[in-house]
Design a protein around this motif. Structure first.
Motif, PDB file in Angstrom:
ATOM      1  N   GLN A  95       2.072   2.762 -19.073  1.00 10.32           N
ATOM      2  CA  GLN A  95       3.476   2.692 -18.664  1.00 10.32           C
ATOM      3  C   GLN A  95       3.622   3.041 -17.195  1.00 10.32           C
ATOM      4  N   TRP A  96       2.847   4.034 -16.748  1.00 10.50           N
ATOM      5  CA  TRP A  96       2.868   4.439 -15.333  1.00 10.50           C
ATOM      6  C   TRP A  96       2.442   3.268 -14.447  1.00 10.50           C
ATOM      7  N   THR A  97       1.348   2.602 -14.840  1.00  9.38           N
ATOM      8  CA  THR A  97       0.833   1.477 -14.055  1.00  9.38           C
ATOM      9  C   THR A  97       1.822   0.321 -14.037  1.00  9.38           C
ATOM     10  N   LYS A  98       2.437   0.048 -15.184  1.00 11.91           N
ATOM     11  CA  LYS A  98       3.414  -1.038 -15.273  1.00 11.91           C
ATOM     12  C   LYS A  98       4.604  -0.777 -14.352  1.00 11.91           C
ATOM     13  N   GLU A  99       5.064   0.461 -14.300  1.00  9.57           N
ATOM     14  CA  GLU A  99       6.201   0.780 -13.439  1.00  9.57           C
ATOM     15  C   GLU A  99       5.843   0.631 -11.962  1.00  9.57           C
ATOM     16  N   ILE A 100       4.602   0.952 -11.607  1.00  9.01           N
ATOM     17  CA  ILE A 100       4.163   0.762 -10.222  1.00  9.01           C
ATOM     18  C   ILE A 100       4.162  -0.730  -9.873  1.00  9.01           C
ATOM     19  N   ALA A 101       3.603  -1.547 -10.765  1.00  8.61           N
ATOM     20  CA  ALA A 101       3.568  -2.995 -10.531  1.00  8.61           C
ATOM     21  C   ALA A 101       4.983  -3.558 -10.426  1.00  8.61           C
TER      22      ALA A 101
ATOM     23  N   THR B  29       0.829  -1.209   0.000  1.00 12.57           N
ATOM     24  CA  THR B  29       0.000   0.000   0.000  1.00 12.57           C
ATOM     25  C   THR B  29       0.860   1.254   0.000  1.00 12.57           C
ATOM     26  N   GLU B  30       1.883   1.271   0.820  1.00 12.65           N
ATOM     27  CA  GLU B  30       2.761   2.442   0.912  1.00 12.65           C
ATOM     28  C   GLU B  30       3.510   2.678  -0.389  1.00 12.65           C
ATOM     29  N   ILE B  31       3.940   1.598  -1.054  1.00 14.54           N
ATOM     30  CA  ILE B  31       4.652   1.738  -2.333  1.00 14.54           C
ATOM     31  C   ILE B  31       3.743   2.377  -3.381  1.00 14.54           C
ATOM     32  N   ILE B  32       2.515   1.875  -3.470  1.00 17.10           N
ATOM     33  CA  ILE B  32       1.576   2.389  -4.482  1.00 17.10           C
ATOM     34  C   ILE B  32       1.142   3.805  -4.139  1.00 17.10           C
ATOM     35  N   GLN B  33       0.879   4.044  -2.863  1.00 11.70           N
ATOM     36  CA  GLN B  33       0.344   5.344  -2.431  1.00 11.70           C
ATOM     37  C   GLN B  33       1.298   6.486  -2.756  1.00 11.70           C
ATOM     38  N   GLU B  34       2.586   6.207  -2.749  1.00 11.74           N
ATOM     39  CA  GLU B  34       3.578   7.239  -3.042  1.00 11.74           C
ATOM     40  C   GLU B  34       3.571   7.659  -4.509  1.00 11.74           C
ATOM     41  N   LYS B  35       2.982   6.824  -5.381  1.00 10.62           N
ATOM     42  CA  LYS B  35       3.148   7.023  -6.819  1.00 10.62           C
ATOM     43  C   LYS B  35       1.876   7.403  -7.560  1.00 10.62           C
ATOM     44  N   VAL B  36       0.720   7.363  -6.877  1.00  7.94           N
ATOM     45  CA  VAL B  36      -0.535   7.630  -7.589  1.00  7.94           C
ATOM     46  C   VAL B  36      -1.298   8.781  -6.931  1.00  7.94           C
ATOM     47  N   PRO B  37      -2.088   9.533  -7.718  1.00  7.26           N
ATOM     48  CA  PRO B  37      -2.844  10.652  -7.149  1.00  7.26           C
ATOM     49  C   PRO B  37      -4.007  10.209  -6.272  1.00  7.26           C
TER      50      PRO B  37
ATOM     51  N   TYR C 209      -7.492  -0.078  -6.330  1.00  9.85           N
ATOM     52  CA  TYR C 209      -7.927   0.705  -7.489  1.00  9.85           C
ATOM     53  C   TYR C 209      -7.161   2.021  -7.496  1.00  9.85           C
ATOM     54  N   MET C 210      -6.826   2.490  -8.701  1.00 14.94           N
ATOM     55  CA  MET C 210      -6.115   3.756  -8.842  1.00 14.94           C
ATOM     56  C   MET C 210      -6.776   4.599  -9.930  1.00 14.94           C
ATOM     57  N   ASP C 211      -7.007   5.862  -9.633  1.00 16.87           N
ATOM     58  CA  ASP C 211      -7.516   6.786 -10.637  1.00 16.87           C
ATOM     59  C   ASP C 211      -6.333   7.547 -11.211  1.00 16.87           C
ATOM     60  N   LEU C 212      -5.988   7.228 -12.452  1.00 13.03           N
ATOM     61  CA  LEU C 212      -4.830   7.830 -13.112  1.00 13.03           C
ATOM     62  C   LEU C 212      -5.248   8.830 -14.187  1.00 13.03           C
ATOM     63  N   SER C 213      -6.480   9.270 -14.122  1.00 15.72           N
ATOM     64  CA  SER C 213      -6.994  10.199 -15.134  1.00 15.72           C
ATOM     65  C   SER C 213      -6.104  11.432 -15.236  1.00 15.72           C
TER      66      SER C 213
END
Length: 385
Positions: free
Chosen positions: A119-125, A86-94, A105-109
């Motif tokens: 590409q953003w999602t792939k780098e997070i994964a 959670t902390e890893i993802i939370q740092e990278k998404v709005p 779930y992530m809102d990357l709009s």
């Protein structure tokens, strides 16, 4: 602006956590669960090949796959890994929504103006796997429903993008069971009238569906047509759930006090399940007539089941209430919460018990939380079976 919603799911999460601790489990059938009358909390893809599934009785799973390695499971360890992810993802998404212990779930709009949402999602994964060693799958589309279905179709370790123009071609051939809100009862109902694929469901008149399955028919039709405007709800960690009762007249009526504590535990446990939380710490507070206040707490295995929580609370009360003096207040609090549901917390519980709780919660959801109860805590107070 077209929305960009990503869904991420840690692959066979409990099993993956265990494999990080013991590499001998790699490549063999693994079942997470416990007890002869327990059910499967999670299983590896090797076990699924033999027909083993989550929520299946352990005995049945072992008949299907006798070579499987059964592990009781450690929810506290899984919770720590979940928090790290959670902390890893939370740092990278709005905007991040944590749907369960292993699902996000992530809102990357709008992020496509940088170098592309995919590409953003792939780098997070990739970052999750690099930093934790845990495999994770994702799908990216315009809404939560399509993304979640896409993740399921892409596993294991899948990477899938479903742009708006491809949503219906992607959904159409899939079974209606793939839609998140379709359970066994709804699937059987739809199957009886020949609706087995999402395409057939999408082409049905909305009014017919509403007549068949009630008010949810409209929502089901929307999902079959790839329509879902549900927002991604920003994640925030709840610290605790609590309830207090101040008596109009100070009391030392043990029956009434124990009945009240049982009722509070049942109500709070139902709230835990509704909000998809598990607790590992029960705290009881009492205040005497002279305003002296005392508390006592107990650490337990993660759970959201009221029969377990009520017993712990009553045991704390027996240890805490030592003066022959009237009480003016009783309080109960559940802390150290982690995301999860009783469907996941299956290490100690039988299939029959899980079915009972699901039935109870359906009744409460339909008729109100006070529609069903435990006879004022009778069995807990008197120690009956």
């Amino acid at each position: 602006m077209e929305r960009a919603i990503a869904h991420m799911d840690l692959d066979t999460f409990f099993v993956s956590c265990e494999r990080l601790q013991d590499t001998k489990l790699n490549g063999i059938p693994v079942i997470i669960g416990g007890g002869d009358r327990g059910v499967v909390a999670s299983c590896s893809y090797e076990a699924r090949y033999f027909g083993v599934r989550s929520a299946m009785p352990i005995k049945m799973a072992m008949r299907l796959c006798p070579e499987a390695k059964v592990i009781r499971g450690d929810y506290e360890r899984y919770s720590k890994f979940s928090k790290e992810v959670t902390e890893i993802i939370q740092e990278k998404v709005p905007v991040l929504e944590k749907a369960s212990i292993d699902e996000f779930y992530m809102d990357l709009s709008g992020m496509d103006k940088f170098f592309g949402c995919y590409q953003w999602t792939k780098e997070i994964a990739d970052s999750v796997t690099k930093n934790t060693g845990l495999p994770i799958s994702f799908a990216l589309s315009t809404n939560k429903t399509v993304s979640k279905i896409g993740t399921g179709e892409s596993k294991p370790v899948g990477r899938l993008e479903i742009p708006a123009q491809n949503i219906q071609p992607f959904l159409n051939p899939l079974s209606v069971r793939k839609i998140p809100m379709v359970g066994d009862v709804t699937f059987q109902l739809l199957s009886r009238v020949g609706i087995r694929t999402i395409q057939t469901l999408a082409e049905m008149p909305v009014l017919v569906l509403q007549q068949m399955i009630g008010k949810n028919g409209g929502e089901l039709w929307k999902k079959a047509n790839g329509i879902d405007l549900t927002p991604v709800v920003p994640y925030s960690e709840r610290k605790s759930l609590s309830s207090e009762h101040t008596f109009t007249n100070d009391t030392m009526d043990l029956f009434e006090l124990k009945r009240l504590i049982s009722s509070m535990a049942e109500s709070l446990a139902y709230q835990l399940r509704q909000e998809k939380w598990l607790t590992s710490t029960v705290v009881l507070k009492i205040r005497y007539a002279n305003f002296d206040t005392e508390t006592k707490q107990c650490k337990i295995s993660y759970t959201s089941l009221d029969h377990t929580l009520a017993r712990v609370a009553l045991d704390l009360f027996e240890k805490l209430y030592t003066r022959r003096m009237r009480l003016r207040l009783v309080g109960l609090r559940f802390t150290n919460l982690v995301h999860g549901t009783y469907q996941m917390n299956l290490f100690e519980d039988s299939e029959e018990l899980m079915n009972l709780y699901q039935a109870m919660d359906r009744m409460k959801n339909r008729f109100g939380k006070n529609a069903l109860g435990r006879a004022s805590g009778f069995e807990l107070v008197y120690g009956a079976v």
